[in-house]
Design an enzyme around this catalytic site. Structure first.
Site, PDB file in Angstrom:
ATOM      1  N   TYR A  34     -29.490   2.713  -4.505  1.00  0.00           N
ATOM      2  CA  TYR A  34     -28.382   2.637  -5.461  1.00  0.00           C
ATOM      3  C   TYR A  34     -28.603   1.521  -6.480  1.00  0.00           C
ATOM      4  CZ  TYR A  34     -25.656   6.377  -3.515  1.00  0.00           C
ATOM      5  OH  TYR A  34     -25.243   7.632  -3.145  1.00  0.00           O
ATOM      6  N   GLN A  45     -18.783  15.018 -11.950  1.00  0.00           N
ATOM      7  CA  GLN A  45     -19.324  14.647 -10.642  1.00  0.00           C
ATOM      8  C   GLN A  45     -20.227  13.421 -10.779  1.00  0.00           C
ATOM      9  OE1 GLN A  45     -20.671  18.482  -8.412  1.00  0.00           O
ATOM     10  NE2 GLN A  45     -20.645  18.972 -10.587  1.00  0.00           N
ATOM     11  N   HIS A  49     -16.752  12.028  -7.759  1.00  0.00           N
ATOM     12  CA  HIS A  49     -17.628  11.394  -6.766  1.00  0.00           C
ATOM     13  C   HIS A  49     -17.728   9.884  -6.941  1.00  0.00           C
ATOM     14  CE1 HIS A  49     -19.638  15.601  -6.175  1.00  0.00           C
ATOM     15  NE2 HIS A  49     -18.499  15.480  -5.532  1.00  0.00           N
ATOM     16  N   CYS A  55     -15.833  -1.729   0.522  1.00  0.00           N
ATOM     17  CA  CYS A  55     -16.315  -2.134   1.840  1.00  0.00           C
ATOM     18  C   CYS A  55     -16.597  -0.914   2.710  1.00  0.00           C
ATOM     19  CB  CYS A  55     -15.271  -3.032   2.514  1.00  0.00           C
ATOM     20  SG  CYS A  55     -15.779  -3.525   4.171  1.00  0.00           S
ATOM     21  N   CYS A 105     -13.908  -8.964   5.300  1.00  0.00           N
ATOM     22  CA  CYS A 105     -13.596  -8.469   6.656  1.00  0.00           C
ATOM     23  C   CYS A 105     -14.831  -8.472   7.548  1.00  0.00           C
ATOM     24  CB  CYS A 105     -12.996  -7.066   6.594  1.00  0.00           C
ATOM     25  SG  CYS A 105     -14.209  -5.761   6.328  1.00  0.00           S
ATOM     26  N   THR A 109     -24.555  21.424 -13.819  1.00  0.00           N
ATOM     27  CA  THR A 109     -24.402  21.229 -12.371  1.00  0.00           C
ATOM     28  C   THR A 109     -25.006  22.407 -11.630  1.00  0.00           C
ATOM     29  OG1 THR A 109     -22.836  21.008 -10.526  1.00  0.00           O
ATOM     30  CG2 THR A 109     -22.002  22.111 -12.499  1.00  0.00           C
ATOM     31  N   PRO A 137     -29.879  25.251 -18.224  1.00  0.00           N
ATOM     32  CA  PRO A 137     -31.132  25.974 -18.511  1.00  0.00           C
ATOM     33  C   PRO A 137     -31.578  26.859 -17.349  1.00  0.00           C
ATOM     34  CG  PRO A 137     -31.547  23.604 -18.232  1.00  0.00           C
ATOM     35  CD  PRO A 137     -30.070  23.792 -18.128  1.00  0.00           C
TER      36      PRO A 137
HETATM   37  C1  BJW Z   1     -29.362  20.642 -16.949  1.00  0.00           C
HETATM   38  C2  BJW Z   1     -30.215  19.905 -17.736  1.00  0.00           C
HETATM   39  C3  BJW Z   1     -29.849  19.767 -19.075  1.00  0.00           C
HETATM   40  C4  BJW Z   1     -31.032  19.886 -15.761  1.00  0.00           C
HETATM   41  N1  BJW Z   1     -28.737  20.348 -19.512  1.00  0.00           N
HETATM   42  N2  BJW Z   1     -28.263  21.203 -17.417  1.00  0.00           N
HETATM   43  C5  BJW Z   1     -18.006  24.111   1.781  1.00  0.00           C
HETATM   44  C6  BJW Z   1     -19.128  24.884   1.933  1.00  0.00           C
HETATM   45  C7  BJW Z   1     -20.334  24.312   2.275  1.00  0.00           C
HETATM   46  C8  BJW Z   1     -20.461  22.946   2.474  1.00  0.00           C
HETATM   47  C9  BJW Z   1     -19.337  22.162   2.332  1.00  0.00           C
HETATM   48  C10 BJW Z   1     -18.142  22.761   2.000  1.00  0.00           C
HETATM   49  N3  BJW Z   1     -17.223  21.758   1.879  1.00  0.00           N
HETATM   50  C11 BJW Z   1     -17.821  20.576   2.148  1.00  0.00           C
HETATM   51  C12 BJW Z   1     -19.109  20.796   2.431  1.00  0.00           C
HETATM   52  C13 BJW Z   1     -20.099  19.722   2.774  1.00  0.00           C
HETATM   53  C14 BJW Z   1     -20.642  18.998   1.565  1.00  0.00           C
HETATM   54  C15 BJW Z   1     -21.411  19.995   0.703  1.00  0.00           C
HETATM   55  O1  BJW Z   1     -20.953  20.487  -0.294  1.00  0.00           O
HETATM   56  N4  BJW Z   1     -22.659  20.250   1.055  1.00  0.00           N
HETATM   57  C16 BJW Z   1     -23.505  21.164   0.269  1.00  0.00           C
HETATM   58  C17 BJW Z   1     -24.877  20.530   0.043  1.00  0.00           C
HETATM   59  C18 BJW Z   1     -23.563  22.485   0.950  1.00  0.00           C
HETATM   60  N5  BJW Z   1     -19.602  18.352   0.796  1.00  0.00           N
HETATM   61  C19 BJW Z   1     -19.118  17.160   1.129  1.00  0.00           C
HETATM   62  O2  BJW Z   1     -19.514  16.557   2.116  1.00  0.00           O
HETATM   63  C20 BJW Z   1     -18.030  16.560   0.278  1.00  0.00           C
HETATM   64  N6  BJW Z   1     -16.953  16.089   1.070  1.00  0.00           N
HETATM   65  C21 BJW Z   1     -16.079  16.916   1.616  1.00  0.00           C
HETATM   66  O3  BJW Z   1     -16.076  18.112   1.403  1.00  0.00           O
HETATM   67  O4  BJW Z   1     -15.150  16.291   2.421  1.00  0.00           O
HETATM   68  C22 BJW Z   1     -14.416  17.113   3.331  1.00  0.00           C
HETATM   69  C23 BJW Z   1     -15.278  17.270   4.555  1.00  0.00           C
HETATM   70  C24 BJW Z   1     -15.507  16.164   5.330  1.00  0.00           C
HETATM   71  C25 BJW Z   1     -16.291  16.294   6.476  1.00  0.00           C
HETATM   72  C26 BJW Z   1     -16.901  17.525   6.786  1.00  0.00           C
HETATM   73  C27 BJW Z   1     -16.697  18.614   5.939  1.00  0.00           C
HETATM   74  C28 BJW Z   1     -15.863  18.483   4.831  1.00  0.00           C
HETATM   75  C29 BJW Z   1     -18.542  15.326  -0.465  1.00  0.00           C
HETATM   76  C30 BJW Z   1     -19.612  15.657  -1.434  1.00  0.00           C
HETATM   77  C31 BJW Z   1     -20.112  14.345  -2.080  1.00  0.00           C
HETATM   78  C32 BJW Z   1     -21.330  14.583  -2.941  1.00  0.00           C
HETATM   79  N7  BJW Z   1     -21.895  13.311  -3.253  1.00  0.00           N
HETATM   80  C33 BJW Z   1     -23.030  13.258  -4.150  1.00  0.00           C
HETATM   81  C34 BJW Z   1     -23.522  11.793  -4.211  1.00  0.00           C
HETATM   82  C35 BJW Z   1     -22.555  10.965  -5.067  1.00  0.00           C
HETATM   83  C36 BJW Z   1     -23.042   9.574  -5.243  1.00  0.00           C
HETATM   84  C37 BJW Z   1     -24.388   9.523  -5.924  1.00  0.00           C
HETATM   85  O5  BJW Z   1     -24.555   9.948  -7.110  1.00  0.00           O
HETATM   86  O6  BJW Z   1     -25.322   9.053  -5.288  1.00  0.00           O
HETATM   87  O7  BJW Z   1     -22.694  13.717  -5.465  1.00  0.00           O
HETATM   88  S1  BJW Z   1     -24.363  14.360  -3.682  1.00  0.00           S
HETATM   89  C38 BJW Z   1     -24.820  14.804  -5.338  1.00  0.00           C
HETATM   90  O8  BJW Z   1     -24.543  16.204  -5.586  1.00  0.00           O
HETATM   91  C39 BJW Z   1     -23.885  14.012  -6.255  1.00  0.00           C
HETATM   92  C40 BJW Z   1     -23.614  15.006  -7.326  1.00  0.00           C
HETATM   93  O9  BJW Z   1     -22.406  14.651  -7.998  1.00  0.00           O
HETATM   94  C41 BJW Z   1     -23.498  16.306  -6.571  1.00  0.00           C
HETATM   95  C42 BJW Z   1     -23.686  17.541  -7.400  1.00  0.00           C
HETATM   96  O10 BJW Z   1     -24.952  17.541  -7.967  1.00  0.00           O
HETATM   97  P1  BJW Z   1     -25.146  18.092  -9.444  1.00  0.00           P
HETATM   98  O11 BJW Z   1     -24.418  17.221 -10.400  1.00  0.00           O
HETATM   99  O12 BJW Z   1     -24.827  19.523  -9.491  1.00  0.00           O
HETATM  100  O13 BJW Z   1     -26.694  17.808  -9.682  1.00  0.00           O
HETATM  101  P2  BJW Z   1     -27.977  18.671  -9.249  1.00  0.00           P
HETATM  102  O14 BJW Z   1     -29.120  17.773  -9.307  1.00  0.00           O
HETATM  103  O15 BJW Z   1     -27.735  19.424  -8.012  1.00  0.00           O
HETATM  104  O16 BJW Z   1     -28.082  19.792 -10.412  1.00  0.00           O
HETATM  105  C43 BJW Z   1     -28.373  19.461 -11.739  1.00  0.00           C
HETATM  106  C44 BJW Z   1     -28.260  20.700 -12.594  1.00  0.00           C
HETATM  107  O17 BJW Z   1     -28.472  20.328 -13.936  1.00  0.00           O
HETATM  108  C45 BJW Z   1     -29.295  21.792 -12.268  1.00  0.00           C
HETATM  109  O18 BJW Z   1     -28.620  23.051 -12.163  1.00  0.00           O
HETATM  110  C46 BJW Z   1     -30.210  21.789 -13.483  1.00  0.00           C
HETATM  111  O19 BJW Z   1     -30.715  23.101 -13.818  1.00  0.00           O
HETATM  112  C47 BJW Z   1     -29.282  21.303 -14.542  1.00  0.00           C
HETATM  113  N8  BJW Z   1     -29.929  20.661 -15.682  1.00  0.00           N
HETATM  114  N9  BJW Z   1     -31.299  19.482 -16.961  1.00  0.00           N
HETATM  115  C48 BJW Z   1     -27.986  21.059 -18.649  1.00  0.00           C
HETATM  116  N10 BJW Z   1     -30.656  19.073 -19.927  1.00  0.00           N
END
Ligand code: BJW
Length: 243
Positions: A68, A102, A120, A128, A150, A188, A214
């Protein structure tokens, strides 16, 4: 990709509630690797689930902290790109627009977006790991996770896998999606829940959903319109087409 369909321009002019929903792809053109591309070099042996999880931090707090600290440095070193600026411009022109992101990098705000629902969290703040209390900004010395009063370790105030999203932020995002008549999902992968549900929720309520990416995603087959291009090209073209 400069061809914005006339129908979309009409919808933008006529819409009563716009939602702009963004992911890591929006910051890619600023030089921040997308989430699933980010595991390069030093981090190649870790998956996002290992690094962005309470288990990961419990097992290897120093590794997660270093990851981080490295990402935060990059966020501070880069500039908002034309996509961030076009989105901020849309918010200025369409005051009923809600930005839901996000991303934790703060680039929307730096581009001039007055408000953003940060699903997020934000990498620039700390909290903490033990008691959850918010603890402000990063220390000058970022070499190791500092201790909270704490006795717990401080960690970035972001949402990790398995953690709940902030209730009020999520509620506000659900409400905006439910009320939207036009929804942009930009840069996303639509893989991470509950965020990935937002465009589907909007569409169930009759909203017109536009994807900007894309690459195809699980949303693409359902979106009313896919603009297959980089956000930094497509979004300025959308603003320009609005006139
Ligand atoms: C371009 C481009 C350009 C490139 N122009 N585009 C239901 C079903 C299944 C699973 C679950 C569910 N509910 C919950 C879950 C579990 C889990 C989950 O979703 N897992 C999946 C992997 C299946 N979710 C969670 O745990 C969430 N909590 C929750 O639901 O709590 C209740 C619960 C608790 C306990 C048990 C179960 C439920 C929390 C999710 C937190 C996600 N955190 C992160 C890290 C944040 C901090 C950090 O940044 O370090 O968030 S993970 C990461 O993924 C980050 C992002 O915000 C998030 C999404 O990613 P994003 O933004 O889509 O990025 P990429 O890299 O995936 O994609 C980039 C895109 O850009 C691509 O498509 C490219 O093509 C495109 N691109 N260049 C336009 N120039």
């Amino acid at each position: 990709m400069n061809d914005i369909p006339g129908e979309l321009v009409e919808r933008l002019r006529d819409c009563r509630r716009l939602v702009i929903f963004t992911g890591a792809g929006v910051s890619a053109e600023s030089g921040i690797p997308t989430f699933r591309d980010a595991q390069t070099g030093l981090w190649a042996k870790y998956s996002p689930e290992q690094l962005a999880s309470p288990e990961g931090f419990r097992q290897e707090p120093q590794t997660v902290w270093d990851w981080y600290a490295w990402r935060r440095e990059r966020c501070l070193a880069v500039q908002p790109n034309p996509a961030h600026r076009a989105i901020a411009e849309l918010q200025r022109r369409l005051p009923h627009a809600t930005l839901i992101t996000q991303n934790v990098d703060g680039l929307h705000q730096r581009a001039g977006s007055a408000s953003a629902l940060e699903l997020h969290g934000n990498i620039h703040r700390l909290k903490c790991f033990r008691c959850g209390e918010n603890s402000g900004a990063w220390p000058d010395d970022c070499s190791a996770p500092p201790l909270h009063s704490c006795g717990g370790l401080l960690r970035p105030a972001v949402v990790w896998f398995g953690e709940n999203l902030d209730h009020e932020v999520l509620e506000a995002a659900w409400r905006a999606a439910e009320e939207a008549d036009l929804f942009f999902s930009i840069g996303t992968s639509s893989l991470v829940y509950p965020a990935a549900d937002l465009p589907f929720l909007a569409q169930r309520n009759g909203c017109y959903v536009v994807e900007v990416n894309p690459q195809p995603t699980p949303l693409s087959a359902h979106a009313n319109l896919c603009l297959n291009g980089a956000a930094g090209v497509v979004m300025p073209a959308v603003v320009a087409a609005l006139g």
